[in-house]
Each structure stands twice: as C-alpha cells, then as structure tokens.
Scaffold this motif. Structure first.
Motif, PDB file in Angstrom:
ATOM      1  N   LEU A  83      27.155  -0.540 -37.612  1.00  0.00           N
ATOM      2  CA  LEU A  83      28.365  -0.770 -38.403  1.00  0.00           C
ATOM      3  C   LEU A  83      29.533  -0.939 -37.450  1.00  0.00           C
ATOM      4  CD1 LEU A  83      30.206  -0.655 -40.994  1.00  0.00           C
ATOM      5  CD2 LEU A  83      30.226   1.832 -40.676  1.00  0.00           C
ATOM      6  N   ASP A  84      30.233  -2.070 -37.543  1.00  0.00           N
ATOM      7  CA  ASP A  84      31.428  -2.306 -36.751  1.00  0.00           C
ATOM      8  C   ASP A  84      32.651  -2.313 -37.664  1.00  0.00           C
ATOM      9  OD1 ASP A  84      30.162  -2.474 -34.315  1.00  0.00           O
ATOM     10  OD2 ASP A  84      30.016  -4.660 -34.316  1.00  0.00           O
ATOM     11  N   VAL A  85      33.643  -1.506 -37.326  1.00  0.00           N
ATOM     12  CA  VAL A  85      34.916  -1.479 -38.055  1.00  0.00           C
ATOM     13  C   VAL A  85      35.961  -2.126 -37.157  1.00  0.00           C
ATOM     14  CG1 VAL A  85      36.677  -0.039 -39.122  1.00  0.00           C
ATOM     15  CG2 VAL A  85      34.265   0.608 -39.308  1.00  0.00           C
ATOM     16  N   GLU A  86      36.430  -3.294 -37.559  1.00  0.00           N
ATOM     17  CA  GLU A  86      37.394  -4.049 -36.764  1.00  0.00           C
ATOM     18  C   GLU A  86      38.800  -3.912 -37.336  1.00  0.00           C
ATOM     19  OE1 GLU A  86      36.419  -5.274 -34.062  1.00  0.00           O
ATOM     20  OE2 GLU A  86      34.259  -5.589 -34.279  1.00  0.00           O
ATOM     21  N   GLU A  87      39.783  -4.224 -36.511  1.00  0.00           N
ATOM     22  CA  GLU A  87      41.170  -4.200 -36.983  1.00  0.00           C
ATOM     23  C   GLU A  87      41.511  -5.542 -37.631  1.00  0.00           C
ATOM     24  OE1 GLU A  87      43.119  -1.669 -37.119  1.00  0.00           O
ATOM     25  OE2 GLU A  87      41.928  -0.253 -35.965  1.00  0.00           O
ATOM     26  N   VAL A  88      41.766  -6.540 -36.809  1.00  0.00           N
ATOM     27  CA  VAL A  88      42.090  -7.880 -37.303  1.00  0.00           C
ATOM     28  C   VAL A  88      41.153  -8.881 -36.644  1.00  0.00           C
ATOM     29  CG1 VAL A  88      43.866  -9.658 -37.516  1.00  0.00           C
ATOM     30  CG2 VAL A  88      44.514  -7.237 -37.585  1.00  0.00           C
ATOM     31  N   ILE A  89      40.376  -9.586 -37.453  1.00  0.00           N
ATOM     32  CA  ILE A  89      39.476 -10.612 -36.940  1.00  0.00           C
ATOM     33  C   ILE A  89      39.586 -11.849 -37.819  1.00  0.00           C
ATOM     34  CG2 ILE A  89      37.858  -8.971 -35.917  1.00  0.00           C
ATOM     35  CD1 ILE A  89      35.998  -9.444 -38.262  1.00  0.00           C
ATOM     36  N   ALA A  90      39.024 -12.946 -37.354  1.00  0.00           N
ATOM     37  CA  ALA A  90      39.087 -14.189 -38.125  1.00  0.00           C
ATOM     38  C   ALA A  90      38.306 -14.056 -39.421  1.00  0.00           C
ATOM     39  CB  ALA A  90      38.556 -15.354 -37.294  1.00  0.00           C
ATOM     40  N   SER A  91      37.066 -13.572 -39.331  1.00  0.00           N
ATOM     41  CA  SER A  91      36.202 -13.504 -40.515  1.00  0.00           C
ATOM     42  C   SER A  91      35.070 -12.524 -40.276  1.00  0.00           C
ATOM     43  CB  SER A  91      35.638 -14.893 -40.817  1.00  0.00           C
ATOM     44  OG  SER A  91      34.520 -14.830 -41.659  1.00  0.00           O
ATOM     45  N   THR A  92      34.859 -11.617 -41.204  1.00  0.00           N
ATOM     46  CA  THR A  92      33.721 -10.688 -41.082  1.00  0.00           C
ATOM     47  C   THR A  92      32.404 -11.461 -41.189  1.00  0.00           C
ATOM     48  OG1 THR A  92      33.714 -10.168 -43.456  1.00  0.00           O
ATOM     49  CG2 THR A  92      35.027  -8.749 -42.016  1.00  0.00           C
ATOM     50  N   ASN A  93      32.373 -12.518 -42.002  1.00  0.00           N
ATOM     51  CA  ASN A  93      31.156 -13.322 -42.109  1.00  0.00           C
ATOM     52  C   ASN A  93      30.810 -13.993 -40.784  1.00  0.00           C
ATOM     53  OD1 ASN A  93      30.556 -12.801 -44.838  1.00  0.00           O
ATOM     54  ND2 ASN A  93      30.094 -14.958 -45.220  1.00  0.00           N
ATOM     55  N   GLU A  94      31.824 -14.511 -40.091  1.00  0.00           N
ATOM     56  CA  GLU A  94      31.582 -15.164 -38.805  1.00  0.00           C
ATOM     57  C   GLU A  94      31.026 -14.170 -37.794  1.00  0.00           C
ATOM     58  OE1 GLU A  94      35.007 -17.142 -37.294  1.00  0.00           O
ATOM     59  OE2 GLU A  94      35.082 -18.625 -38.920  1.00  0.00           O
ATOM     60  N   GLN A  95      31.615 -12.993 -37.727  1.00  0.00           N
ATOM     61  CA  GLN A  95      31.128 -11.995 -36.774  1.00  0.00           C
ATOM     62  C   GLN A  95      29.722 -11.539 -37.142  1.00  0.00           C
ATOM     63  OE1 GLN A  95      33.799  -9.321 -34.927  1.00  0.00           O
ATOM     64  NE2 GLN A  95      32.470  -7.531 -35.162  1.00  0.00           N
ATOM     65  N   THR A 102      20.265  -9.981 -34.179  1.00  0.00           N
ATOM     66  CA  THR A 102      20.081  -8.808 -33.316  1.00  0.00           C
ATOM     67  C   THR A 102      19.646  -7.568 -34.091  1.00  0.00           C
ATOM     68  OG1 THR A 102      22.355  -7.988 -33.520  1.00  0.00           O
ATOM     69  CG2 THR A 102      21.944  -9.689 -31.866  1.00  0.00           C
ATOM     70  N   ALA A 103      19.588  -7.673 -35.416  1.00  0.00           N
ATOM     71  CA  ALA A 103      19.373  -6.473 -36.218  1.00  0.00           C
ATOM     72  C   ALA A 103      17.919  -6.027 -36.315  1.00  0.00           C
ATOM     73  CB  ALA A 103      19.931  -6.688 -37.624  1.00  0.00           C
ATOM     74  N   SER A 104      16.979  -6.859 -35.887  1.00  0.00           N
ATOM     75  CA  SER A 104      15.553  -6.474 -35.814  1.00  0.00           C
ATOM     76  C   SER A 104      15.015  -5.897 -37.122  1.00  0.00           C
ATOM     77  CB  SER A 104      15.346  -5.459 -34.677  1.00  0.00           C
ATOM     78  OG  SER A 104      15.825  -5.967 -33.458  1.00  0.00           O
ATOM     79  N   GLY A 105      15.249  -6.633 -38.217  1.00  0.00           N
ATOM     80  CA  GLY A 105      14.725  -6.192 -39.498  1.00  0.00           C
ATOM     81  C   GLY A 105      15.624  -5.239 -40.251  1.00  0.00           C
ATOM     82  N   LEU A 106      16.682  -4.756 -39.593  1.00  0.00           N
ATOM     83  CA  LEU A 106      17.669  -3.908 -40.264  1.00  0.00           C
ATOM     84  C   LEU A 106      18.923  -4.734 -40.543  1.00  0.00           C
ATOM     85  CD1 LEU A 106      17.267  -0.685 -38.100  1.00  0.00           C
ATOM     86  CD2 LEU A 106      16.241  -1.164 -40.340  1.00  0.00           C
ATOM     87  N   SER A 107      19.908  -4.146 -41.136  1.00  0.00           N
ATOM     88  CA  SER A 107      21.138  -4.857 -41.475  1.00  0.00           C
ATOM     89  C   SER A 107      22.268  -4.485 -40.526  1.00  0.00           C
ATOM     90  CB  SER A 107      21.564  -4.542 -42.913  1.00  0.00           C
ATOM     91  OG  SER A 107      20.704  -5.147 -43.852  1.00  0.00           O
ATOM     92  N   TYR A 108      23.025  -5.496 -40.149  1.00  0.00           N
ATOM     93  CA  TYR A 108      24.265  -5.297 -39.409  1.00  0.00           C
ATOM     94  C   TYR A 108      25.411  -5.426 -40.402  1.00  0.00           C
ATOM     95  CZ  TYR A 108      28.367  -6.607 -36.646  1.00  0.00           C
ATOM     96  OH  TYR A 108      29.636  -6.683 -36.124  1.00  0.00           O
ATOM     97  N   VAL A 109      26.417  -4.552 -40.285  1.00  0.00           N
ATOM     98  CA  VAL A 109      27.568  -4.578 -41.185  1.00  0.00           C
ATOM     99  C   VAL A 109      28.847  -4.695 -40.376  1.00  0.00           C
ATOM    100  CG1 VAL A 109      28.901  -3.310 -42.922  1.00  0.00           C
ATOM    101  CG2 VAL A 109      26.401  -3.216 -42.965  1.00  0.00           C
ATOM    102  N   CYS A 110      29.703  -5.607 -40.786  1.00  0.00           N
ATOM    103  CA  CYS A 110      31.024  -5.753 -40.175  1.00  0.00           C
ATOM    104  C   CYS A 110      32.077  -5.639 -41.269  1.00  0.00           C
ATOM    105  CB  CYS A 110      31.149  -7.106 -39.478  1.00  0.00           C
ATOM    106  SG  CYS A 110      32.813  -7.438 -38.813  1.00  0.00           S
ATOM    107  N   THR A 111      33.072  -4.777 -41.040  1.00  0.00           N
ATOM    108  CA  THR A 111      34.198  -4.679 -41.955  1.00  0.00           C
ATOM    109  C   THR A 111      35.479  -4.736 -41.130  1.00  0.00           C
ATOM    110  OG1 THR A 111      35.188  -3.405 -43.762  1.00  0.00           O
ATOM    111  CG2 THR A 111      34.283  -2.136 -41.928  1.00  0.00           C
ATOM    112  N   ALA A 112      36.580  -5.086 -41.757  1.00  0.00           N
ATOM    113  CA  ALA A 112      37.838  -5.239 -41.025  1.00  0.00           C
ATOM    114  C   ALA A 112      39.015  -4.869 -41.909  1.00  0.00           C
ATOM    115  CB  ALA A 112      37.989  -6.683 -40.534  1.00  0.00           C
TER     116      ALA A 112
END
Length: 328
Positions: A83-95, A102-112
């Motif tokens: 889980l990555d918590v970002e401050e200001v980014i262009a798009s959580t979908n892009e990241q 890279t998630a190897s069968g698991l889920s990666y989550v990005c929020t901002a």
C-alpha cells in the motif's frame, strides 16, 4: 522541508504562530510564509489572524498508511502486496498500472491526497481537492484475459455501495456502468484499465474516486450534480477507516472474481440499479435510443426495452441518462 510537513502540523485545526511553525520545521519566518503560499496553491484554504498565526479551519483528516493497514481485516491484508500513500501525484491509476506486474498474484494499492491528472470514464477530468475525498487504485492479475473481466466494474460498484450502506447511506444507488449515486447525484466513480494479453494473462487496475468531504470546496468545474458522504450523513468521517473498509470489500472481490464472475453480483446490482424500470435514454455517438431500463444481462450489458423490442448496449462510449432528469 515540504509543504506536506506544514499541512501535517496545521491539520489539527488550531492556530500556530509563524514563529512556532519556524521552530517546529527548522526554517525562518520568511521560509514559513513561502511554504504557506505553496499550501494555498494546493487548494487548501488557510486562515491568518494577526497575533495568532495560521489555522486550517476545521482541520484535515490526512491519510496514513499505518492507520489504514491497522483498520483493515486480516483477510484483506493477506491479499495485499503493498500500500502506497502519496501526497500529490498525477494519477493513482497511472502509478498502479506501473506497479501492476510486481504484485505476484497479490494486489498493489495506491492512494493519494490529491491527483493532478485523475480521469474518469471517457477521459473526463476527475475533480480532486486536497485531502477531502478518496482516490485510490487497486491492481490484480487475471489469467483469463478480457473475458474474465466481464461485468467487473458493476461488481465493484456493488461492494462499494454495500460498504457505504453500512455507513448509513441507505439511498445509495448504482448507475450503469460505473457510477454510484445518492439522492440522484454522483457520489463515486469507478474506472477500469487493463494491460497485457486480452486473451490471456493480464493486469487490471480498478480506480475508485469517492466524494467524502468537499461541500466547502469550490466545485464550479464539476459539470454534473454531485454529493459527498459527510453532507449526507451530517457528520465527520475518518477517511482512513472508510478506505480500510472499502479495501476489505474490493480486495476479496478481485481475488475471487475469475471463479465467481458477475453472476455472484448481478442480482445485487439490479436491486440497487438507479434506473431499473424507469424511462431513460442511451446515447451512442449521434444515435439516441429511448426506452425503459430493464437492468443488465449476464455479461453486464445494459438492457433497454424500446417500442421496437429489447436492445442491448455494452460499454465504451455509451452514455445513460434518466429521461426526466435530462428534461427529454
């Protein structure tokens, strides 16, 4: 020093003098003023009172990786790669798309806290005021290609609406194919993007934007009626706890979707369909079709009963609107 450090201090909603801020951040009074201007450039409204200092009225409920993870269920955390918590980014979908493999069968989550280039369906910009709403994206690898993803955005809408209903939003409805409404106004949107083999292994990113607390924000750039969670419930909501609850619902859905498919969620979607049995019109390019909404079929396509019979519409550039709301 970044403006985010200053926001963290001011997020308590109390007044802080320029001198106290300078001491806390290890910078000069003039440098504090420059950081104040950067914070205001993010769209965060600050109050300045001579002799008292600076205040962020009402404070801010900032996102915290630790708070989100601690509020998640053990089962959901087991499905999470990172889980990555970002401050200001262009798009959580892009990241998220960049991390999807890279998630190897698991889920990666990005929020901002804020997106500068967030997009909704059909490339429309998604209004993203700082630290007011939830913007997050979840990845998942699928072995069966695009066929395994039929109706996925509808199923995501179902579980998101379930969570919101548990929070007390009794009138939450679903609008085909990817909107969540309350009081006939937009509350949330879902955007799916895919990369990889359309007929084999692929990576999917599920992006979700949810209006939480933006009633006091200048939203003149939004071109449709909207509502937020706090305005409906008339109380403050902890965004960390709400995001954890949403991940508790979305992560298991993605993990089991290839086995369950839309069949597991179709009836629940129909029960919450905002337009079921109501007169609507569907616009596809220059073509406009009037009829009564008849729900969805087994693949998630929209069904419309017209004067000439039942018509089926898939996703893409299709636009659905209620007849009376549109003034048709």
């Amino acid at each position: 020093m970044s403006e985010q450090q200053l926001i963290t201090i001011l997020s308590d909603g109390e007044f802080h003098s320029g001198e106290a801020l300078g001491l806390a951040l290890g910078i000069s009074r003039s440098a504090v003023w420059k950081q104040i201007k950067k914070v205001e450039a993010l769209g965060v409204s600050l109050e300045s009172v001579k002799g008292r200092g600076y205040c962020l009225p009402g404070g801010l409920n900032l996102l915290s990786e630790e708070a989100i993870l601690s509020a998640m269920s053990v089962q959901a955390r087991a499905l999470l790669h990172r889980l990555d918590v970002e401050e200001v980014i262009a798009s959580t979908n892009e990241q998220a798309m960049a991390q999807a493999q890279t998630a190897s069968g698991l889920s990666y989550v990005c929020t901002a806290e804020q997106q500068t280039g967030g997009k909704g369906r059909r490339g429309r910009p998604w209004f993203s005021p700082y630290a007011r709403n939830l913007y997050f994206s979840v990845t998942r690898q699928f072995a069966g290609g695009a066929a395994a993803l039929e109706g996925l955005s509808l199923a995501v809408g179902v579980v998101v609406s379930d969570v919101l209903a548990c929070y007390g939003l009794d009138e939450v409805k679903l609008k085909w194919p990817n909107d969540i409404l309350c009081e006939q106004k937009k509350l949330a949107g879902i955007l799916l993007e895919m990369t990889g083999d359309a007929a084999g292994p692929c990576q999917v990113v599920v992006g979700i934007g949810l209006n939480v607390s933006m009633s006091a924000i200048d939203s003149s750039s939004i071109d449709q009626p909207w509502v937020d969670v706090e305005a409906i419930l008339k109380q403050r909501i902890d965004r960390n706890s709400l995001l954890a609850a949403l991940l508790d619902a979305v992560l298991p859905l993605l993990a089991a979707y290839e086995q369950q498919g839309l069949a597991h969620y179709r009836q629940r979607f129909i029960e919450r369909d905002a337009y079921i049995g109501k007169p609507v019109y569907v616009k596809l390019g220059d073509r406009v079709v009037l009829g009564d909404c008849a729900g969805i079929d087994g693949s998630g396509a929209l069904l419309l009963d017209t004067d000439t019979g039942r018509v089926t519409f898939n996703g893409g550039e299709v636009s659905l609107r209620g007849v009376h709301a549109a003034g048709v």
